[in-house]
Design a protein around this motif. Sequence first.
Motif, PDB file in Angstrom:
ATOM      1  N   ARG A   1      34.687  -3.180 -15.189  1.00  0.00           N
ATOM      2  CA  ARG A   1      34.754  -4.194 -14.129  1.00  0.00           C
ATOM      3  C   ARG A   1      36.104  -4.875 -14.223  1.00  0.00           C
ATOM      4  O   ARG A   1      36.469  -5.429 -15.263  1.00  0.00           O
ATOM      5  N   LEU A   2      36.861  -4.813 -13.128  1.00  0.00           N
ATOM      6  CA  LEU A   2      38.158  -5.464 -13.054  1.00  0.00           C
ATOM      7  C   LEU A   2      38.016  -6.661 -12.127  1.00  0.00           C
ATOM      8  O   LEU A   2      37.490  -6.540 -11.015  1.00  0.00           O
ATOM      9  N   LEU A   3      38.472  -7.819 -12.595  1.00  0.00           N
ATOM     10  CA  LEU A   3      38.357  -9.047 -11.818  1.00  0.00           C
ATOM     11  C   LEU A   3      39.685  -9.418 -11.188  1.00  0.00           C
ATOM     12  O   LEU A   3      40.753  -9.109 -11.717  1.00  0.00           O
ATOM     13  N   TRP A   4      39.597 -10.109 -10.080  1.00  0.00           N
ATOM     14  CA  TRP A   4      40.744 -10.767  -9.450  1.00  0.00           C
ATOM     15  C   TRP A   4      40.306 -12.184  -9.123  1.00  0.00           C
ATOM     16  O   TRP A   4      39.174 -12.405  -8.680  1.00  0.00           O
ATOM     17  N   ARG A   5      41.179 -13.136  -9.364  1.00  0.00           N
ATOM     18  CA  ARG A   5      40.866 -14.536  -9.093  1.00  0.00           C
ATOM     19  C   ARG A   5      42.111 -15.193  -8.521  1.00  0.00           C
ATOM     20  O   ARG A   5      43.218 -14.953  -8.990  1.00  0.00           O
ATOM     21  N   ALA A   6      41.949 -16.016  -7.499  1.00  0.00           N
ATOM     22  CA  ALA A   6      43.071 -16.776  -6.933  1.00  0.00           C
ATOM     23  C   ALA A   6      42.529 -18.072  -6.361  1.00  0.00           C
ATOM     24  O   ALA A   6      41.381 -18.126  -5.887  1.00  0.00           O
ATOM     25  N   GLU A   7      43.360 -19.093  -6.416  1.00  0.00           N
ATOM     26  CA  GLU A   7      42.937 -20.365  -5.846  1.00  0.00           C
ATOM     27  C   GLU A   7      42.620 -20.182  -4.364  1.00  0.00           C
ATOM     28  O   GLU A   7      43.323 -19.463  -3.646  1.00  0.00           O
ATOM     29  N   VAL A   8      41.536 -20.823  -3.921  1.00  0.00           N
ATOM     30  CA  VAL A   8      41.169 -20.768  -2.503  1.00  0.00           C
ATOM     31  C   VAL A   8      42.366 -21.235  -1.673  1.00  0.00           C
ATOM     32  O   VAL A   8      42.964 -22.279  -1.950  1.00  0.00           O
TER      33      VAL A   8
ATOM     34  N   VAL B   1      35.542  -9.266  -2.459  1.00  0.00           N
ATOM     35  CA  VAL B   1      35.517 -10.705  -2.721  1.00  0.00           C
ATOM     36  C   VAL B   1      34.059 -11.129  -2.786  1.00  0.00           C
ATOM     37  O   VAL B   1      33.305 -10.955  -1.827  1.00  0.00           O
ATOM     38  N   GLU B   2      33.672 -11.657  -3.939  1.00  0.00           N
ATOM     39  CA  GLU B   2      32.261 -11.970  -4.188  1.00  0.00           C
ATOM     40  C   GLU B   2      31.891 -13.398  -3.833  1.00  0.00           C
ATOM     41  O   GLU B   2      30.719 -13.712  -3.678  1.00  0.00           O
ATOM     42  N   GLY B   3      32.875 -14.271  -3.747  1.00  0.00           N
ATOM     43  CA  GLY B   3      32.558 -15.651  -3.407  1.00  0.00           C
ATOM     44  C   GLY B   3      33.569 -16.626  -3.974  1.00  0.00           C
ATOM     45  O   GLY B   3      34.684 -16.256  -4.343  1.00  0.00           O
TER      46      GLY B   3
ATOM     47  N   LYS C   1      44.945 -25.767 -12.958  1.00  0.00           N
ATOM     48  CA  LYS C   1      46.366 -25.805 -12.571  1.00  0.00           C
ATOM     49  C   LYS C   1      46.855 -27.240 -12.637  1.00  0.00           C
ATOM     50  O   LYS C   1      46.271 -28.122 -12.002  1.00  0.00           O
ATOM     51  N   ASP C   2      47.885 -27.460 -13.420  1.00  0.00           N
ATOM     52  CA  ASP C   2      48.480 -28.792 -13.553  1.00  0.00           C
ATOM     53  C   ASP C   2      47.449 -29.852 -13.919  1.00  0.00           C
ATOM     54  O   ASP C   2      47.440 -30.956 -13.372  1.00  0.00           O
ATOM     55  N   GLY C   3      46.561 -29.507 -14.829  1.00  0.00           N
ATOM     56  CA  GLY C   3      45.564 -30.464 -15.305  1.00  0.00           C
ATOM     57  C   GLY C   3      44.430 -30.744 -14.343  1.00  0.00           C
ATOM     58  O   GLY C   3      43.636 -31.653 -14.552  1.00  0.00           O
ATOM     59  N   THR C   4      44.328 -29.934 -13.278  1.00  0.00           N
ATOM     60  CA  THR C   4      43.277 -30.121 -12.288  1.00  0.00           C
ATOM     61  C   THR C   4      42.491 -28.827 -12.121  1.00  0.00           C
ATOM     62  O   THR C   4      43.080 -27.757 -11.974  1.00  0.00           O
ATOM     63  N   ALA C   5      41.157 -28.933 -12.140  1.00  0.00           N
ATOM     64  CA  ALA C   5      40.308 -27.768 -11.883  1.00  0.00           C
ATOM     65  C   ALA C   5      40.240 -27.556 -10.375  1.00  0.00           C
ATOM     66  O   ALA C   5      39.995 -28.496  -9.612  1.00  0.00           O
ATOM     67  N   ARG C   6      40.451 -26.323  -9.962  1.00  0.00           N
ATOM     68  CA  ARG C   6      40.476 -25.993  -8.529  1.00  0.00           C
ATOM     69  C   ARG C   6      39.529 -24.836  -8.241  1.00  0.00           C
ATOM     70  O   ARG C   6      39.323 -23.969  -9.090  1.00  0.00           O
ATOM     71  N   ASP C   7      38.989 -24.828  -7.041  1.00  0.00           N
ATOM     72  CA  ASP C   7      38.095 -23.741  -6.650  1.00  0.00           C
ATOM     73  C   ASP C   7      38.898 -22.454  -6.485  1.00  0.00           C
ATOM     74  O   ASP C   7      40.056 -22.469  -6.051  1.00  0.00           O
ATOM     75  N   SER C   8      38.265 -21.333  -6.825  1.00  0.00           N
ATOM     76  CA  SER C   8      38.955 -20.052  -6.718  1.00  0.00           C
ATOM     77  C   SER C   8      38.067 -19.019  -6.036  1.00  0.00           C
ATOM     78  O   SER C   8      36.845 -19.069  -6.123  1.00  0.00           O
ATOM     79  N   TRP C   9      38.737 -18.103  -5.353  1.00  0.00           N
ATOM     80  CA  TRP C   9      38.062 -16.894  -4.888  1.00  0.00           C
ATOM     81  C   TRP C   9      37.917 -15.958  -6.081  1.00  0.00           C
ATOM     82  O   TRP C   9      38.786 -15.906  -6.957  1.00  0.00           O
ATOM     83  N   LEU C  10      36.829 -15.204  -6.109  1.00  0.00           N
ATOM     84  CA  LEU C  10      36.597 -14.237  -7.163  1.00  0.00           C
ATOM     85  C   LEU C  10      36.272 -12.897  -6.536  1.00  0.00           C
ATOM     86  O   LEU C  10      35.434 -12.825  -5.618  1.00  0.00           O
ATOM     87  N   GLY C  11      36.937 -11.859  -7.003  1.00  0.00           N
ATOM     88  CA  GLY C  11      36.662 -10.516  -6.522  1.00  0.00           C
ATOM     89  C   GLY C  11      36.533  -9.550  -7.675  1.00  0.00           C
ATOM     90  O   GLY C  11      36.938  -9.846  -8.803  1.00  0.00           O
ATOM     91  N   SER C  12      35.960  -8.395  -7.388  1.00  0.00           N
ATOM     92  CA  SER C  12      35.812  -7.379  -8.432  1.00  0.00           C
ATOM     93  C   SER C  12      36.108  -6.005  -7.874  1.00  0.00           C
ATOM     94  O   SER C  12      35.968  -5.744  -6.672  1.00  0.00           O
TER      95      SER C  12
END
Length: 198
Positions: free
Chosen positions: A127-134, A150-152, A160-171
């Motif tokens: 399983r290969l993952l990809w993740r990027a900030e929304v 893209v799974e969700g 990023k810079d001390g802040t948690a951010r939502d990300s897209w996740l794909g496989s």
Amino acid sequence: MEPITLTTARLRLRPFTPDDAGVVYEVCQDPAIQRWTTVPTPYTREDAELFVTRIAPEGWRRDGEYAFAVEPLTGGPLIAAAGLHACSPGIREVGYWLAPEHRGRGYATEVVGALAHWAFTGLGVHRLLWRAEVGNTASRAVAERAGFTVEGVERAGILKDGTARDSWLGSLLPADVGLPSPLPYLPAPVPPRTSTAS
């Protein structure tokens, strides 16, 4: 693991060397790279030197992260960076950036395809993952062109810079690119459709 070199039709993916520090520093001044990746902001020459002389080689030694400098087969300075990060046994995450003047030519998709093929055929990844900030639509387009589903959205999936951010996740699975999986895969059954008529 000993560092390796991969090639595609147009590109060479090779280990970083100390000589890459200047180009890495220059490319990472790009506002989009600083905005959408996890490189330090601001990005200093010392950050680049630390990456190419210590972080990247150490990742190979520890089998934690395999970082590649990407250059044209025809020669010239690096145009991109990419890597595979170990998440858990059999699962790796792909990451990449591309110099601004080389975007829009399919290079990033070519790089991701090469890394995926190596992960599935050489590393036993299932399983290969990809993740990027929304909002990082350019990275998402590359991932989707490379075959990722893209799974969700992961809430607080990226720091990023001390802040948690939502990300897209794909496989991406081996079967998605016509390769056998090192493990049997039993997908969840599709639930039956229910009628909404009253």
